[in-house]
Scaffold this motif. Structure first.
Motif, PDB file in Angstrom:
ATOM      1  N   HIS A 155      -4.250  -4.644  10.836  1.00  0.00           N
ATOM      2  CA  HIS A 155      -4.580  -4.666   9.411  1.00  0.00           C
ATOM      3  C   HIS A 155      -3.402  -4.333   8.497  1.00  0.00           C
ATOM      4  CE1 HIS A 155      -8.766  -5.117  10.447  1.00  0.00           C
ATOM      5  NE2 HIS A 155      -8.650  -4.096  11.275  1.00  0.00           N
ATOM      6  N   LEU A 156      -2.368  -3.719   9.059  1.00  0.00           N
ATOM      7  CA  LEU A 156      -1.220  -3.295   8.255  1.00  0.00           C
ATOM      8  C   LEU A 156       0.068  -3.844   8.844  1.00  0.00           C
ATOM      9  CD1 LEU A 156      -2.145   0.465   7.706  1.00  0.00           C
ATOM     10  CD2 LEU A 156      -2.471  -1.425   6.104  1.00  0.00           C
TER      11      LEU A 156
ATOM     12  N   ALA B 237      -0.923  -4.189   3.280  1.00  0.00           N
ATOM     13  CA  ALA B 237      -2.221  -4.642   3.778  1.00  0.00           C
ATOM     14  C   ALA B 237      -2.280  -6.124   3.447  1.00  0.00           C
ATOM     15  CB  ALA B 237      -3.349  -3.896   3.073  1.00  0.00           C
ATOM     16  N   VAL B 238      -2.919  -6.910   4.302  1.00  0.00           N
ATOM     17  CA  VAL B 238      -3.028  -8.332   4.042  1.00  0.00           C
ATOM     18  C   VAL B 238      -4.468  -8.615   3.612  1.00  0.00           C
ATOM     19  CG1 VAL B 238      -2.843 -10.663   4.973  1.00  0.00           C
ATOM     20  CG2 VAL B 238      -1.197  -8.907   5.644  1.00  0.00           C
TER      21      VAL B 238
ATOM     22  N   SER C 122       0.823  -1.209   0.000  1.00  0.00           N
ATOM     23  CA  SER C 122       0.000   0.000   0.000  1.00  0.00           C
ATOM     24  C   SER C 122       0.860   1.263   0.000  1.00  0.00           C
ATOM     25  CB  SER C 122      -0.976   0.003   1.183  1.00  0.00           C
ATOM     26  OG  SER C 122      -0.297  -0.046   2.408  1.00  0.00           O
ATOM     27  N   GLN C 123       2.118   1.131   0.362  1.00  0.00           N
ATOM     28  CA  GLN C 123       3.049   2.259   0.334  1.00  0.00           C
ATOM     29  C   GLN C 123       4.448   1.693   0.215  1.00  0.00           C
ATOM     30  OE1 GLN C 123       5.227   2.936   3.250  1.00  0.00           O
ATOM     31  NE2 GLN C 123       6.243   4.513   2.079  1.00  0.00           N
ATOM     32  N   LEU C 124       5.275   2.311  -0.644  1.00  0.00           N
ATOM     33  CA  LEU C 124       6.650   1.858  -0.840  1.00  0.00           C
ATOM     34  C   LEU C 124       7.552   3.069  -1.027  1.00  0.00           C
ATOM     35  CD1 LEU C 124       8.798  -0.373  -1.477  1.00  0.00           C
ATOM     36  CD2 LEU C 124       8.031  -0.256  -3.863  1.00  0.00           C
ATOM     37  N   THR C 125       8.587   3.156  -0.192  1.00  0.00           N
ATOM     38  CA  THR C 125       9.587   4.215  -0.318  1.00  0.00           C
ATOM     39  C   THR C 125      10.931   3.552  -0.543  1.00  0.00           C
ATOM     40  OG1 THR C 125       8.363   5.659   1.177  1.00  0.00           O
ATOM     41  CG2 THR C 125      10.677   6.188   0.803  1.00  0.00           C
ATOM     42  N   VAL C 126      11.564   3.879  -1.660  1.00  0.00           N
ATOM     43  CA  VAL C 126      12.853   3.291  -2.012  1.00  0.00           C
ATOM     44  C   VAL C 126      13.905   4.397  -2.013  1.00  0.00           C
ATOM     45  CG1 VAL C 126      14.146   1.983  -3.734  1.00  0.00           C
ATOM     46  CG2 VAL C 126      11.693   1.573  -3.451  1.00  0.00           C
TER      47      VAL C 126
END
Length: 122
Positions: free
Chosen positions: A95-96, A118-119, A68-72
């Motif tokens: 939930h996260l 999120a699963v 749900s969110q990705l910071t590289v």
């Protein structure tokens, strides 16, 4: 059975247990950008996949982790050769799930990432 995206990319050596996942990619010319370094999208795929597998190692068989969110953060350029990614679950909520991952080459960190998953229960 069709080949998955990461199989097509050449990812191998995938293992995951107890919230930690490892995978490898032997970067070749096809993984490089026009500057001759490993494409940022390849590196992002490696950390995303490693973290997703780390999450999956802690969930049920039918649960699907969804980014749900990705910071590289790209720390240095990669070159052709072996890349090793490690993903770790950092915090698990109701939930996260929050994870971190790194990609290394020749003992040097190329990328550090943080993601929220999120699963999905199927």
């Amino acid at each position: 059975m069709t080949e998955s995206f990461v199989d097509t990319l050449g990812v191998h050596g995938r293992t995951a247990d107890d919230g930690t996942a490892h995978l490898q990619l032997d970067a070749t010319e096809q993984h490089l950008n026009e500057a001759g370094t490993v494409h940022g999208g390849v590196l992002a795929t490696l950390v995303d996949t490693a973290m997703g597998q780390a999450v999956r190692s802690l969930t049920g068989e039918d649960d699907v982790p969804a980014t749900s969110q990705l910071t590289v953060t790209y720390l240095r350029a990669g070159k052709p050769g072996r890349l090793a990614a490690v993903g770790r679950v950092s915090k698990q909520g109701e939930h996260l799930t929050v994870c971190e991952a790194d990609v290394e080459q020749e003992g040097r960190t190329l990328v550090h990432a943080v993601a929220t998953f999120a699963v999905l229960h199927t």
